[in-house]
Design an enzyme around this catalytic site. Structure first.
Site, PDB file in Angstrom:
ATOM      1  N   GLU A 156       0.857  -1.184   0.000  1.00  0.00           N
ATOM      2  CA  GLU A 156       0.000   0.000   0.000  1.00  0.00           C
ATOM      3  C   GLU A 156       0.895   1.236   0.000  1.00  0.00           C
ATOM      4  O   GLU A 156       1.802   1.344   0.809  1.00  0.00           O
ATOM      5  CB  GLU A 156      -0.919  -0.029   1.229  1.00  0.00           C
ATOM      6  CG  GLU A 156      -1.719   1.229   1.475  1.00  0.00           C
ATOM      7  CD  GLU A 156      -2.509   1.723   0.271  1.00  0.00           C
ATOM      8  OE1 GLU A 156      -3.329   0.978  -0.266  1.00  0.00           O
ATOM      9  OE2 GLU A 156      -2.279   2.887  -0.150  1.00  0.00           O
ATOM     10  N   HIS A 209     -25.313  -1.046  -1.618  1.00  0.00           N
ATOM     11  CA  HIS A 209     -26.248  -0.957  -2.736  1.00  0.00           C
ATOM     12  C   HIS A 209     -27.134  -2.201  -2.863  1.00  0.00           C
ATOM     13  O   HIS A 209     -26.700  -3.312  -2.586  1.00  0.00           O
ATOM     14  CB  HIS A 209     -25.487  -0.735  -4.037  1.00  0.00           C
ATOM     15  CG  HIS A 209     -24.806   0.600  -4.067  1.00  0.00           C
ATOM     16  ND1 HIS A 209     -25.488   1.783  -4.244  1.00  0.00           N
ATOM     17  CD2 HIS A 209     -23.501   0.937  -3.906  1.00  0.00           C
ATOM     18  CE1 HIS A 209     -24.645   2.790  -4.195  1.00  0.00           C
ATOM     19  NE2 HIS A 209     -23.430   2.312  -3.996  1.00  0.00           N
TER      20      HIS A 209
HETATM   21  C1  LIG Z   1     -17.383   9.536  -3.811  1.00  0.00           C
HETATM   22  C2  LIG Z   1     -17.585   8.030  -3.841  1.00  0.00           C
HETATM   23  C3  LIG Z   1     -18.673   7.483  -3.162  1.00  0.00           C
HETATM   24  C4  LIG Z   1     -18.885   6.101  -3.215  1.00  0.00           C
HETATM   25  N1  LIG Z   1     -19.940   5.571  -2.519  1.00  0.00           N
HETATM   26  C5  LIG Z   1     -20.102   4.241  -2.459  1.00  0.00           C
HETATM   27  C6  LIG Z   1     -21.117   3.660  -1.659  1.00  0.00           C
HETATM   28  O1  LIG Z   1     -21.873   4.343  -1.005  1.00  0.00           O
HETATM   29  N2  LIG Z   1     -21.218   2.310  -1.644  1.00  0.00           N
HETATM   30  C7  LIG Z   1     -20.374   1.494  -2.364  1.00  0.00           C
HETATM   31  O2  LIG Z   1     -20.540   0.266  -2.321  1.00  0.00           O
HETATM   32  N3  LIG Z   1     -19.404   2.009  -3.125  1.00  0.00           N
HETATM   33  C8  LIG Z   1     -19.236   3.355  -3.171  1.00  0.00           C
HETATM   34  N4  LIG Z   1     -18.227   3.880  -3.926  1.00  0.00           N
HETATM   35  C9  LIG Z   1     -17.375   2.959  -4.675  1.00  0.00           C
HETATM   36  C10 LIG Z   1     -16.384   2.255  -3.744  1.00  0.00           C
HETATM   37  O3  LIG Z   1     -15.901   3.132  -2.737  1.00  0.00           O
HETATM   38  C11 LIG Z   1     -15.228   1.748  -4.602  1.00  0.00           C
HETATM   39  O4  LIG Z   1     -15.742   0.952  -5.649  1.00  0.00           O
HETATM   40  C12 LIG Z   1     -14.262   0.895  -3.791  1.00  0.00           C
HETATM   41  O5  LIG Z   1     -13.866   1.548  -2.583  1.00  0.00           O
HETATM   42  C13 LIG Z   1     -13.046   0.599  -4.655  1.00  0.00           C
HETATM   43  O6  LIG Z   1     -12.170  -0.144  -3.861  1.00  0.00           O
HETATM   44  P1  LIG Z   1     -10.718  -0.407  -4.364  1.00  0.00           P
HETATM   45  O7  LIG Z   1     -10.043  -1.267  -3.340  1.00  0.00           O
HETATM   46  O8  LIG Z   1     -10.751  -0.908  -5.763  1.00  0.00           O
HETATM   47  O9  LIG Z   1     -10.048   1.038  -4.473  1.00  0.00           O
HETATM   48  P2  LIG Z   1      -9.399   1.977  -3.339  1.00  0.00           P
HETATM   49  O10 LIG Z   1     -10.176   1.979  -2.060  1.00  0.00           O
HETATM   50  O11 LIG Z   1      -9.161   3.306  -3.983  1.00  0.00           O
HETATM   51  O12 LIG Z   1      -8.035   1.255  -3.057  1.00  0.00           O
HETATM   52  C14 LIG Z   1      -6.969   1.257  -3.945  1.00  0.00           C
HETATM   53  C15 LIG Z   1      -5.713   1.308  -3.090  1.00  0.00           C
HETATM   54  O13 LIG Z   1      -4.586   1.088  -3.929  1.00  0.00           O
HETATM   55  C16 LIG Z   1      -3.555   1.942  -3.479  1.00  0.00           C
HETATM   56  N5  LIG Z   1      -2.632   2.094  -4.596  1.00  0.00           N
HETATM   57  C17 LIG Z   1      -2.869   2.674  -5.791  1.00  0.00           C
HETATM   58  N6  LIG Z   1      -1.778   2.600  -6.580  1.00  0.00           N
HETATM   59  C18 LIG Z   1      -0.835   1.962  -5.835  1.00  0.00           C
HETATM   60  C19 LIG Z   1       0.503   1.582  -6.086  1.00  0.00           C
HETATM   61  N7  LIG Z   1       1.086   1.841  -7.278  1.00  0.00           N
HETATM   62  N8  LIG Z   1       1.189   0.942  -5.114  1.00  0.00           N
HETATM   63  C20 LIG Z   1       0.603   0.667  -3.931  1.00  0.00           C
HETATM   64  N9  LIG Z   1      -0.668   0.996  -3.624  1.00  0.00           N
HETATM   65  C21 LIG Z   1      -1.375   1.633  -4.570  1.00  0.00           C
HETATM   66  C22 LIG Z   1      -4.266   3.228  -3.069  1.00  0.00           C
HETATM   67  O14 LIG Z   1      -3.504   3.995  -2.181  1.00  0.00           O
HETATM   68  C23 LIG Z   1      -5.532   2.660  -2.402  1.00  0.00           C
HETATM   69  O15 LIG Z   1      -5.388   2.457  -1.022  1.00  0.00           O
HETATM   70  C24 LIG Z   1     -17.992   5.249  -3.918  1.00  0.00           C
HETATM   71  C25 LIG Z   1     -16.885   5.818  -4.578  1.00  0.00           C
HETATM   72  C26 LIG Z   1     -16.672   7.175  -4.526  1.00  0.00           C
HETATM   73  C27 LIG Z   1     -15.455   7.757  -5.222  1.00  0.00           C
END
Ligand SMILES: Cc1cc2nc3c(=O)[nH]c(=O)nc-3n(C[C@H](O)[C@H](O)[C@H](O)COP(=O)(O)OP(=O)(O)OC[C@H]3O[C@@H](n4cnc5c(N)ncnc54)[C@H](O)[C@@H]3O)c2cc1C
Length: 109
Positions: A38, A56
């Site tokens: 991370e 959702h």
């Molecule tokens: C404003 C907003 C509101 C939302 N509301 C909802 C909701 O109410 N309900 C719902 O179900 N979903 C909601 N979503 C969608 C949901 O939050 C996302 O789909 C979900 O959190 C994505 O998870 P993730 O692990 O893919 O991404 P993230 O949580 O963004 O995690 C990606 C991680 O990868 C890390 N990273 C990136 N590049 C690198 C790298 N090169 N090296 C190491 N680490 C890296 C980042 O630091 C981050 O911690 C919302 C999204 C947004 C933007």
């Protein structure tokens, strides 16, 4: 014997997706070593830690579509997971009003 830097699984990103993947890998492969990389100093600080917090229902997706089914199943799974792990969730529901007969059909799924 593996060194401290040898892993079976490497996950880049400690958001909900990376963490859920790690959790499931650890469940299915308890003997394997998993590393999460991370870039921030803490986990879940991007989208996963700053979203609207809504579980959702899938009602806005096309009836019977994979997205709709996945949301419905995920909703139940997530609730059960929270209850089992003593994670507080608030079930306050949502009121959706149909503007006409056609829209009404979409509310029963
Ligand atoms: C404003 C907003 C509101 C939302 N509301 C909802 C909701 O109410 N309900 C719902 O179900 N979903 C909601 N979503 C969608 C949901 O939050 C996302 O789909 C979900 O959190 C994505 O998870 P993730 O692990 O893919 O991404 P993230 O949580 O963004 O995690 C990606 C991680 O990868 C890390 N990273 C990136 N590049 C690198 C790298 N090169 N090296 C190491 N680490 C890296 C980042 O630091 C981050 O911690 C919302 C999204 C947004 C933007």
């Amino acid at each position: 014997m593996k060194s401290n830097y040898e892993f079976d699984f490497l996950i880049i990103g400690g958001g909900i997706i990376g963490l859920a993947l790690a959790f499931n890998l650890a469940t299915y492969f308890p003997d394997k070593r998993i590393c999460i990389i991370e870039k921030e100093s803490d986990l879940g600080v991007h989208a996963s830690g700053r979203n609207s917090g809504v579980i959702h229902s899938g009602i806005y997706y096309k009836k019977g579509s994979l997205k709709s089914i996945f949301s419905k199943e995920g909703n139940k799974f997530f609730r059960d997971f929270c209850i089992k792990n003593n994670i507080r969730i608030r079930s306050q529901g949502k009121l959706i009003v149909a503007n006409n007969e056609k829209e009404l059909e979409g509310l029963f799924f």
